[in-house]
Design a protein around this motif. Structure first.
Motif, short mmCIF file in Angstrom:
data_model
loop_
_atom_site.label_atom_id
_atom_site.label_comp_id
_atom_site.label_asym_id
_atom_site.label_seq_id
_atom_site.Cartn_x
_atom_site.Cartn_y
_atom_site.Cartn_z
N LEU A 73 0.83 -1.20 0.00
CA LEU A 73 0.00 0.00 0.00
C LEU A 73 0.87 1.25 0.00
O LEU A 73 0.63 2.20 -0.76
CB LEU A 73 -0.92 -0.03 1.22
N HIS A 74 1.91 1.25 0.82
CA HIS A 74 2.84 2.38 0.87
C HIS A 74 3.53 2.58 -0.48
O HIS A 74 3.66 3.72 -0.96
CB HIS A 74 3.87 2.17 1.98
N ALA A 75 3.93 1.48 -1.12
CA ALA A 75 4.57 1.58 -2.44
C ALA A 75 3.62 2.18 -3.46
O ALA A 75 4.03 3.02 -4.28
CB ALA A 75 5.05 0.20 -2.90
N ALA A 76 2.35 1.80 -3.42
CA ALA A 76 1.36 2.35 -4.35
C ALA A 76 1.15 3.84 -4.08
O ALA A 76 1.02 4.64 -5.02
CB ALA A 76 0.04 1.60 -4.22
N LEU A 77 1.12 4.23 -2.81
CA LEU A 77 0.99 5.64 -2.47
C LEU A 77 2.18 6.44 -2.99
O LEU A 77 2.01 7.50 -3.60
CB LEU A 77 0.88 5.81 -0.95
N THR A 78 3.37 5.92 -2.76
CA THR A 78 4.59 6.59 -3.20
C THR A 78 4.62 6.71 -4.72
O THR A 78 4.97 7.76 -5.26
CB THR A 78 5.83 5.83 -2.69
N ALA A 79 4.26 5.63 -5.42
CA ALA A 79 4.23 5.64 -6.89
C ALA A 79 3.24 6.69 -7.41
O ALA A 79 3.45 7.26 -8.48
CB ALA A 79 3.87 4.26 -7.43
N VAL A 106 0.93 4.70 7.33
CA VAL A 106 0.14 3.65 6.68
C VAL A 106 -0.23 2.58 7.70
O VAL A 106 -1.40 2.19 7.81
CB VAL A 106 0.89 3.04 5.48
N TYR A 107 0.75 2.12 8.49
CA TYR A 107 0.48 1.10 9.52
C TYR A 107 -0.55 1.61 10.53
O TYR A 107 -1.49 0.90 10.87
CB TYR A 107 1.76 0.70 10.25
N ARG A 108 -0.38 2.83 11.01
CA ARG A 108 -1.32 3.39 11.98
C ARG A 108 -2.72 3.51 11.40
O ARG A 108 -3.71 3.21 12.07
CB ARG A 108 -0.84 4.77 12.44
#
Length: 140
Positions: free
Chosen positions: A38-44, A54-56
């Motif tokens: 999910l974090h990678a998709a957000l960054t992309a 993201v974890y929180r």
């Protein structure tokens, strides 16, 4: 996980741009995803939301009943937005991660019956169903 109590009180959802970004990308995912994916998709997508956020956010979404969660064979938690009609159980392919919602009314009734019989409140349950999907079985 599912809470069988009828009078469940959900924590409040405080909307922030970071939470909205996480939820937006999560809604766009077809299957369960990890926090890192999910974090990678957000960054992309150009977002500056950090991995800790993201974890929180995922934990808050879980506590407020907005996501369903399964564990991968490594134990990592995977997330998917919960349908508006409620909690689901899933059958997940151990090879490719494909997931399918399955009818589990018997599980829900059983959890409610156990809560009633024991006098427990706020009973939660986790049911993990995994297997090998047809595509992975026929094309290893």
């Amino acid at each position: 996980m599912h809470d069988s109590s009828a009078a469940e009180v959900q924590p409040a959802w405080r909307s922030t741009w970071q939470r909205s970004a996480v939820l937006g990308v999560l809604h766009d995912c077809a299957d369960f995803v990890s926090a890192r994916e999910l974090h990678a998709a957000l960054t992309a997508g150009g977002s500056t939301v950090g991995l800790t956020t993201v974890y929180r956010t995922l934990r808050t979404l879980e506590r407020t009943g907005r996501v369903d969660v399964v564990r991968e064979k490594t134990g990592e938690r995977l997330y998917r937005t919960r349908p508006v009609d409620g909690h689901r159980h899933y059958l997940v392919c151990r090879r490719c991660g494909l997931s399918r919602a399955v009818e589990a009314e018997a599980v829900e009734r059983w959890a409610d019956d156990v809560a009633t019989a024991t006098g427990f409140a706020e009973v939660e349950h986790t049911v993990e169903l995994t297997g090998i999907c047809d595509r992975c079985r026929t094309h290893p």
